[in-house]
Design a protein around this motif. Sequence first.
Motif, PDB file in Angstrom:
ATOM      1  N   GLN A  23       6.434  49.048  14.303  1.00 52.41           N
ATOM      2  CA  GLN A  23       5.629  47.859  14.000  1.00 52.41           C
ATOM      3  C   GLN A  23       4.465  47.735  14.985  1.00 52.41           C
ATOM      4  O   GLN A  23       3.339  47.386  14.603  1.00 52.41           O
ATOM      5  CB  GLN A  23       6.511  46.604  14.030  1.00 52.41           C
ATOM      6  N   GLN A  26       1.828  50.060  14.003  1.00 50.00           N
ATOM      7  CA  GLN A  26       1.118  49.576  12.816  1.00 50.00           C
ATOM      8  C   GLN A  26       0.150  48.447  13.178  1.00 50.00           C
ATOM      9  O   GLN A  26      -0.973  48.389  12.684  1.00 50.00           O
ATOM     10  CB  GLN A  26       2.123  49.073  11.778  1.00 50.00           C
ATOM     11  N   ASP A  27       0.588  47.570  14.065  1.00 52.62           N
ATOM     12  CA  ASP A  27      -0.249  46.416  14.400  1.00 52.62           C
ATOM     13  C   ASP A  27      -1.404  46.786  15.327  1.00 52.62           C
ATOM     14  O   ASP A  27      -2.472  46.205  15.257  1.00 52.62           O
ATOM     15  CB  ASP A  27       0.598  45.346  15.102  1.00 52.62           C
ATOM     16  N   THR A 138      10.271  48.367   5.910  1.00 53.86           N
ATOM     17  CA  THR A 138       9.716  47.668   4.745  1.00 53.86           C
ATOM     18  C   THR A 138      10.537  46.409   4.441  1.00 53.86           C
ATOM     19  O   THR A 138       9.975  45.331   4.177  1.00 53.86           O
ATOM     20  CB  THR A 138       9.700  48.626   3.531  1.00 53.86           C
ATOM     21  N   GLN A 140      12.494  44.786   6.582  1.00 56.83           N
ATOM     22  CA  GLN A 140      12.339  43.844   7.713  1.00 56.83           C
ATOM     23  C   GLN A 140      11.024  43.070   7.614  1.00 56.83           C
ATOM     24  O   GLN A 140      10.970  41.868   7.877  1.00 56.83           O
ATOM     25  CB  GLN A 140      12.406  44.617   9.024  1.00 56.83           C
ATOM     26  N   GLN A 141       9.955  43.758   7.230  1.00 60.55           N
ATOM     27  CA  GLN A 141       8.659  43.074   7.099  1.00 60.55           C
ATOM     28  C   GLN A 141       8.734  41.982   6.031  1.00 60.55           C
ATOM     29  O   GLN A 141       8.085  40.950   6.130  1.00 60.55           O
ATOM     30  CB  GLN A 141       7.576  44.085   6.726  1.00 60.55           C
ATOM     31  N   GLU A 142       9.547  42.222   5.018  1.00 62.17           N
ATOM     32  CA  GLU A 142       9.624  41.296   3.892  1.00 62.17           C
ATOM     33  C   GLU A 142      10.538  40.114   4.182  1.00 62.17           C
ATOM     34  O   GLU A 142      10.229  38.971   3.856  1.00 62.17           O
ATOM     35  CB  GLU A 142      10.160  42.071   2.685  1.00 62.17           C
ATOM     36  N   SER A 144      12.402  39.642   7.321  1.00 58.18           N
ATOM     37  CA  SER A 144      12.614  39.382   8.764  1.00 58.18           C
ATOM     38  C   SER A 144      14.022  39.734   9.236  1.00 58.18           C
ATOM     39  O   SER A 144      14.463  39.204  10.257  1.00 58.18           O
ATOM     40  CB  SER A 144      12.333  37.920   9.119  1.00 58.18           C
ATOM     41  N   LYS A 274       3.718  50.630  -0.091  1.00 53.96           N
ATOM     42  CA  LYS A 274       3.904  50.075   1.263  1.00 53.96           C
ATOM     43  C   LYS A 274       4.910  50.930   2.041  1.00 53.96           C
ATOM     44  O   LYS A 274       4.727  51.198   3.238  1.00 53.96           O
ATOM     45  CB  LYS A 274       4.393  48.629   1.140  1.00 53.96           C
ATOM     46  N   ASN A 278       4.190  52.692   5.603  1.00 56.34           N
ATOM     47  CA  ASN A 278       5.077  52.506   6.758  1.00 56.34           C
ATOM     48  C   ASN A 278       5.608  53.828   7.290  1.00 56.34           C
ATOM     49  O   ASN A 278       5.977  53.927   8.463  1.00 56.34           O
ATOM     50  CB  ASN A 278       6.256  51.602   6.378  1.00 56.34           C
TER      51      ASN A 278
END
Length: 304
Positions: A23, A26-27, A138, A140-142, A144, A274, A278
Motif C-alpha cells: 500500500q 502504491q500511495d 484488493t 482490504q482496500q475495499e 478495510s 484493480k 495491485n
Amino acid sequence: MPHLLSLTDLSVHTIEELLTRAQAFQDRGAEQRVREPIFVANLFFEPSTRTRFSFEVAEKRLGLNALNFDDTTSSTQKGETLYDTLRVLEELGAKAAVIRHSEQGFYEPLQDRLHLSLINAGDGSGHHPSQTLLDLLTIQQEFSGFKGLTVAMIGDLRHSRVARSNAEILTKLGASVILSGPPEWHAPEFPGTYVSIEEAIETADVVNLLRIQTERHDGEGLFTKETYHQAYGLTLEREKRMKAHAIIMHPAPFNRGVEIASELVECRRSRIFKQMHNGVHIRMAILEWALGLNIIPQHFQLSI
Ligand code: CP
C-alpha cells in the motif's frame, strides 16, 4: 534469504507487513535506493501475462536488474535441469528467482540447496502466493479488513492454485469462505463450506470467480462454454442478485461468456483490473522482503 513458496509458510504478521508495504508503494512510489546492481531472474515455464510482466515492472521500479529467462532458447532444451539452471543463475549473481512451473511443488527439492530466494509465481495446481497477496490487498482496500466477510470461491476449485491459496489464508484471517462449482471439481481438502451457486452469489461480499483450467483437465470437457455459463457462471441475471456492496474478482485471464458475462468484466462491481494494478505493488513488496532491502518510499525522500 527467505523463499516465498506458499502463504502457508508465512505468519499473519508477515502477510500484514507485506500488505502495508504494498500500500505504501502504491500511495507514494519508490525511490530507487538500490546502489549495487542486484539481479533477479524471471523463469516462466508456463504461459503468463500478468504475473510475468508485473514482476518485471516491480523489479524495474525498485531499480533491480531483471534477467528474463527464455525456456525455448536456454540450455534446458539440451536437458539441463531446473536445479542446474538455477545454480548457473546464482553463480552469475542472481539473488532471487521468480519461477512459474507446471509441476506442483517444483521448489521442494530446490529450497535447501540454493542461496538465492525462490519466489513461487505459480506451481501447477499448488499455490500462487503473489496472486493471493494481491487479492488480499484488493479486498482490504475495499472492506478495510477480512474478519466477518464472506468470500465465495466459484468454479474449477480442484485445479486452481489461486483457490487453494485464497481459501487457506482468508480463513486464517477471519473471513468465511464458501465454495461452489461442479461437484467433479470440488476440492474436499480446502477449508470452506460448499453451497449452491445461487446461495454463493446472494450471500457473498466478494464473488471470486475462477478460470476453468482446461490445461489441467484429462480428456473431454464436462461443459460447453454456454452450459458452464448457465450452470456456474456470473450471468447478467445472477449479478442482479448480489448484495448491494458486493464486488467481483477473478485472477484472470477470464473467459468472457464462460465464468463471467462479457458485459460484467468492467462493470461497477468489478475489481478485476484493480487486482492487476495491485499486482505491481504487491510484487514490489515481495521483492523488497525477499531481498532484505529497505526501499524508502518516495514521500520520505530528502531533496539534495
Ligand atoms: N492471474 C495470473 O496468474 O495471470 P497470468 O497467468 O497471466 O500470470
